[in-house]
Design a protein around this motif. Structure first.
Motif, short mmCIF file in Angstrom:
data_model
loop_
_atom_site.label_atom_id
_atom_site.label_comp_id
_atom_site.label_asym_id
_atom_site.label_seq_id
_atom_site.Cartn_x
_atom_site.Cartn_y
_atom_site.Cartn_z
N GLY A 25 0.73 -1.32 -0.11
CA GLY A 25 0.15 -0.08 -0.01
C GLY A 25 0.77 1.12 -0.03
N ILE A 26 0.23 2.44 0.05
CA ILE A 26 0.56 3.52 0.03
C ILE A 26 1.11 3.89 1.58
N TYR A 27 2.10 4.53 2.11
CA TYR A 27 2.16 5.02 3.39
C TYR A 27 2.85 6.41 3.37
N VAL A 28 2.77 6.88 4.59
CA VAL A 28 3.38 8.20 4.80
C VAL A 28 3.92 8.07 6.43
N GLY A 29 4.75 8.87 6.58
CA GLY A 29 5.41 9.03 8.15
C GLY A 29 6.32 10.09 8.36
N ALA A 30 7.13 10.08 9.29
CA ALA A 30 7.99 11.11 9.81
C ALA A 30 8.97 10.32 10.61
N ALA A 31 9.95 11.16 10.72
CA ALA A 31 11.21 10.78 11.55
C ALA A 31 11.93 11.81 12.04
N TYR A 32 12.47 11.45 13.13
CA TYR A 32 13.49 12.52 13.94
C TYR A 32 14.59 11.77 14.48
N GLY A 33 15.90 12.31 14.28
CA GLY A 33 16.97 11.67 14.95
C GLY A 33 18.14 12.36 14.97
N LEU A 34 19.28 11.98 15.23
CA LEU A 34 20.43 12.78 15.38
C LEU A 34 21.23 12.65 14.06
N LEU A 35 21.97 13.65 14.04
CA LEU A 35 22.93 14.06 12.68
C LEU A 35 24.33 14.24 13.15
N LYS A 36 25.10 13.78 12.41
CA LYS A 36 26.62 13.65 12.59
C LYS A 36 27.29 14.16 11.45
N VAL A 37 27.95 15.07 11.25
CA VAL A 37 28.31 15.88 10.04
C VAL A 37 30.04 15.85 10.26
N ASP A 38 30.66 14.98 9.18
CA ASP A 38 32.20 15.13 9.33
C ASP A 38 32.70 15.52 8.06
#
Length: 193
Positions: free
Chosen positions: A32-45
């Motif tokens: 099926g079709i789905y939607v969603g959201a996520a939240y997290g930690l970002l590390k940039v090198d």
């Protein structure tokens, strides 16, 4: 602190939703079709040791799940602002990825994903600034757990390889290119219609 927050959020999500979990006799329809959201930690090198940063990032996505093993997913991610006092950027982008999953049980799937990110950055360097855009690849792995017939909990780890070429960062003429590795670990919710 951010890692503790993510761990507490994950644990509380699992505990709070266990009362609504699917029973073994329920048949999960993964298509099926789905939607969603996520939240997290970002590390940039970055290429420069001083160009390292940690921040939070949010992501919104929509996709088409063809079966428990294959889906196509598009999304938007806001990487926020990262960098140092000499060179910093505010980065966001749109993604398109193919996800290939391996069902471990009826409710639990591990998957790999890969695709392209079309990004836009507001770059600030010394006394100058510029807007640039580009496209690069990303790849990652994750797990999903069906909480109900329609609701999944997702844990993802994704690597974005973002490269600023000399023609994109003309404000820093002495740099040929500037590569950054953006690692994103997130927890998300997906609703399938």
């Amino acid at each position: 602190m951010k890692k503790s927050f993510l761990a507490i959020l994950t644990a509380s999500s699992l505990i709070a939703t266990s009362a609504y979990a699917v029973t073994p006799e329920d048949d999960i329809d993964h298509m099926g079709i789905y939607v969603g959201a996520a939240y997290g930690l970002l590390k940039v090198d970055g290429d420069d040791e001083d160009f390292d940063d940690e921040d939070n990032a949010s992501r919104y996505f929509v996709g088409a799940q063809f079966n428990q093993m294959l889906s196509l997913e598009g999304g938007y991610i806001d990487f926020g602002n990262y960098g140092n006092s000499v060179f910093n950027t505010d980065l966001d982008g749109y993604t398109l990825a193919l996800k290939a999953g391996l069902p471990v049980t009826e409710r639990f799937t591990v998957y790999a994903q890969g695709g392209n990110v079309w990004w836009k950055a507001d770059i600030n360097a010394t006394d100058d600034s510029d807007d640039v855009d580009g496209s690069d690849i990303f790849y990652g792995v994750g797990v999903s757990f069906a909480l109900t017939q329609n609701l999944d909990l997702r844990l993802d780890y994704t690597r974005f390889d973002v490269e600023f070429d000399r023609d994109e960062i003309g404000i820093l003429a002495e740099i040929d290119n500037f590569d950054t590795k953006v690692d994103y670990a997130s927890i998300g919710i997906q609703y399938t219609f």
